[in-house]
Design an enzyme around this catalytic site. Structure first.
Site, PDB file in Angstrom:
ATOM      1  N   LYS A 125     -10.533  -0.438  10.602  1.00 42.06           N
ATOM      2  CA  LYS A 125     -10.693  -1.237  10.171  1.00 42.06           C
ATOM      3  C   LYS A 125     -10.924  -2.734  10.953  1.00 42.06           C
ATOM      4  O   LYS A 125     -10.879  -3.760  10.566  1.00 42.06           O
ATOM      5  CB  LYS A 125      -9.106  -1.543   9.204  1.00 42.06           C
ATOM      6  CG  LYS A 125      -9.092  -0.977   8.068  1.00 42.06           C
ATOM      7  CD  LYS A 125      -7.315  -0.973   7.327  1.00 42.06           C
ATOM      8  CE  LYS A 125      -6.850   0.571   6.649  1.00 42.06           C
ATOM      9  NZ  LYS A 125      -8.263   0.236   5.553  1.00 42.06           N
TER      10      LYS A 125
ATOM     11  N   HIS B 251       1.422  -1.722  -0.329  1.00 40.35           N
ATOM     12  CA  HIS B 251      -0.234  -0.032  -0.235  1.00 40.35           C
ATOM     13  C   HIS B 251       0.862   1.114  -0.286  1.00 40.35           C
ATOM     14  O   HIS B 251       2.070   1.320   0.605  1.00 40.35           O
ATOM     15  CB  HIS B 251      -0.785   0.178   1.370  1.00 40.35           C
ATOM     16  CG  HIS B 251      -2.016   1.312   1.078  1.00 40.35           C
ATOM     17  ND1 HIS B 251      -1.483   1.686   1.451  1.00 40.35           N
ATOM     18  CD2 HIS B 251      -3.441   0.631   1.372  1.00 40.35           C
ATOM     19  CE1 HIS B 251      -2.970   2.390   1.956  1.00 40.35           C
ATOM     20  NE2 HIS B 251      -4.012   2.022   1.794  1.00 40.35           N
TER      21      HIS B 251
ATOM     22  N   CYS C 253      -4.798   2.445  -3.673  1.00 43.72           N
ATOM     23  CA  CYS C 253      -3.225   2.685  -2.760  1.00 43.72           C
ATOM     24  C   CYS C 253      -2.466   2.096  -3.180  1.00 43.72           C
ATOM     25  O   CYS C 253      -1.426   1.967  -2.723  1.00 43.72           O
ATOM     26  CB  CYS C 253      -3.638   3.337  -1.402  1.00 43.72           C
ATOM     27  SG  CYS C 253      -4.819   4.759  -0.916  1.00 43.72           S
TER      28      CYS C 253
ATOM     29  N   GLN D 118      -4.372  -4.437   7.532  1.00 42.90           N
ATOM     30  CA  GLN D 118      -5.487  -5.926   6.814  1.00 42.90           C
ATOM     31  C   GLN D 118      -5.419  -6.934   7.463  1.00 42.90           C
ATOM     32  O   GLN D 118      -6.592  -7.988   7.896  1.00 42.90           O
ATOM     33  CB  GLN D 118      -5.288  -6.265   5.019  1.00 42.90           C
ATOM     34  CG  GLN D 118      -5.206  -5.218   4.731  1.00 42.90           C
ATOM     35  CD  GLN D 118      -6.825  -4.601   4.660  1.00 42.90           C
ATOM     36  OE1 GLN D 118      -7.498  -5.053   4.987  1.00 42.90           O
ATOM     37  NE2 GLN D 118      -7.136  -3.470   4.398  1.00 42.90           N
TER      38      GLN D 118
HETATM   39  C1  LIG Z   1      -2.276  -3.030   3.566  1.00 45.98           C
HETATM   40  C2  LIG Z   1      -2.205  -1.723   3.954  1.00 45.98           C
HETATM   41  N1  LIG Z   1      -1.576  -0.954   4.454  1.00 45.98           N
HETATM   42  C3  LIG Z   1      -2.083   0.380   4.880  1.00 45.98           C
HETATM   43  C4  LIG Z   1      -3.197   0.606   4.508  1.00 45.98           C
HETATM   44  C5  LIG Z   1      -3.382   2.390   5.131  1.00 45.98           C
HETATM   45  O1  LIG Z   1      -4.198   2.585   6.373  1.00 45.98           O
HETATM   46  P1  LIG Z   1      -4.519   3.934   7.353  1.00 45.98           P
HETATM   47  O2  LIG Z   1      -5.069   4.841   5.642  1.00 45.98           O
HETATM   48  O3  LIG Z   1      -5.631   3.375   8.549  1.00 45.98           O
HETATM   49  O4  LIG Z   1      -3.536   4.750   7.904  1.00 45.98           O
HETATM   50  C6  LIG Z   1      -4.153   0.299   4.426  1.00 45.98           C
HETATM   51  C7  LIG Z   1      -4.936   1.076   4.211  1.00 45.98           C
HETATM   52  O5  LIG Z   1      -6.535   0.391   3.347  1.00 45.98           O
HETATM   53  C8  LIG Z   1      -3.925  -0.918   3.411  1.00 45.98           C
HETATM   54  O6  LIG Z   1      -4.742  -2.058   3.417  1.00 45.98           O
END
Ligand SMILES: Cc1ncc(COP(=O)(O)O)c(C=O)c1O
Length: 398
Positions: A219, A117, A357, A196
């Site tokens: 999440k 991500h 993302c 996740q």
């Molecule tokens: C694998 C992964 N890493 C990081 C994030 C970032 O999470 P946050 O937006 O809560 O910081 C996400 C969010 O979708 C994600 O799916």
């Protein structure tokens, strides 16, 4: 034990409401999950009965706030098998990763998965750029981290390996224990992006022998604007904080500043006290259901979903062949992912479409985007059927 989602649905006010006369099928849990009454009530209780700053004043209410906040830290630590002082409250996974990337001294290569991500990838890319460090991508093969390549790339020049635990695109699980061993054998640290995984499988930082873990509250049935980063205490002690200010110092004199102990050192300013307490309640709530059972239920639904999608011509599923993924990403020959999501929306089915993302990964696969359906423990088999019917409608529209 098999989960009966009906036992939990009534805890979620949003799942009771109808959208345009149709009950929403919420399959966008990889983006954000819903918040149960238990968490909402706990946050309200804080504001009604305990609201005050924490760790500062000495009056009765401040004491209540401090005790509740520190108990929340202990609960969250326990949830991932950490010690209380190894948990820093953050706003989300993104902030968790930035804290480590900014604070950790590295002298060597950084390895990051191609599937990562942007929130995992960009802090390490910036660090590499700013500090003149080499950054290498760990490639993906058939929706999974290619372990043969990983073994070649991670060598004695590697200083840090960052790993996505469960991919938000492919839903695969990467073998963290094996990667931790490879990283440590080469003298490198390992950071795990648990955004996740922490919400849906049992995660134990000590069993996995990892150095850092980041995750988000929103999440895992917790409030938005909450999250945490775990770090081995001795590593956190050596790191500089990302933010400086009130509440994180031992002494401030005209010519010298001494930072406080870990974890206070990393929590400058008044933290999201109510949020942290809500996050701890969410952890207790998930614990009471059982993470292994949550995982089993989700995979049952995802298996059903994949079998159903395979029956629909023109649908391509983007997931490992040999594993039931934690999210189901797919594309349709007839329509752009955004158009698919739009039609599903008119059928009251909520999914996410786009590159999630993870643009470099989509570019590598030559995909404009994918549609991602991500059920959680409160979703039902009937909802999977509704989802599949809605996908069939997409075919009729285009
Ligand atoms: C694998 C992964 N890493 C990081 C994030 C970032 O999470 P946050 O937006 O809560 O910081 C996400 C969010 O979708 C994600 O799916």
């Amino acid at each position: 034990m098999a989960i009966n989602p009906e036992n939990y649905r009534e805890d979620f006010p949003v799942l009771q409401e109808e959208s345009d006369g149709k009950q929403i099928v919420y399959f966008d849990n990889a983006a954000t999950t819903h918040t149960p009454e238990q968490v909402l009530e706990r946050i309200e209780k804080f504001y009604r009965e305990e609201n005050s700053n924490e760790g500062r004043s000495l009056h009765k209410l401040a004491n209540k706030a401090t005790v509740a906040y520190e108990n929340a830290r202990a609960t969250v630590a326990d949830f991932v098998g950490a010690e209380k002082d190894e948990i820093i409250f953050t706003r989300n996974t993104t902030e968790s990763i930035n804290i480590v990337a900014e604070g950790l001294d590295l002298d060597g290569k950084i390895a990051v998965p191609k599937m990562s991500h942007h929130s995992e990838q960009l802090p390490w890319r910036r660090k590499a750029e700013e500090e003149g460090l080499e950054l290498e991508f760990l490639p993906t093969h058939e929706g999974k981290l290619d372990m043969e390549d990983a073994r070649e790339i991670i060598d004695e020049d590697t200083a840090l390996v960052s790993v996505t635990h469960i991919s938000n695109v492919f839903g695969c699980r990467n073998p963290i224990e094996e990667l931790a061993e490879i990283a440590h054998e080469n003298g490198a640290y390992i950071f795990v992006d648990g955004a996740q995984s922490v919400p849906r499988i049992p995660v134990d930082v000590k069993k996995m022998d990892i150095d850092f873990l980041g995750f988000s509250g929103h999440k895992m049935c917790g409030p938005t604007g909450t999250g945490a980063v775990y770090g081995k205490k001795e590593l956190l002690e050596d790191m500089d904080p990302l933010l400086v200010g009130g509440g994180m110092i031992e002494t401030v004199e005209e010519d010298e500043v001494k930072y406080g102990e870990v974890p206070d050192k990393f929590e400058a300013g008044t933290p999201n006290i109510a949020g942290a307490i809500g996050l701890a309640k969410a952890a207790e709530y998930l614990e009471s259901i059982g993470l292994a059972d949550i995982d089993q239920h989700e995979r049952k639904l995802n298996k059903m979903m994949i079998e159903g999608l395979k029956e629909i011509s023109g649908v391509e599923i983007h997931a490992p062949e040999d594993e039931i993924p934690s999210v189901v990403s797919f594309t349709m020959e007839e329509a752009h992912p955004h158009d698919v999501a739009e039609v599903l929306n008119t059928e009251a089915v909520a999914v996410r479409a786009g590159h999630h993302c993870a643009q470099p990964q989509h570019q590598e696969l030559d995909l404009a985007g994918t549609v991602r359906a991500s059920p959680y423990f409160y979703n039902t088999e009937e909802e999977v059927e509704e989802f599949l019917q809605a996908v069939k409608k997409v075919k009729k529209v285009f």
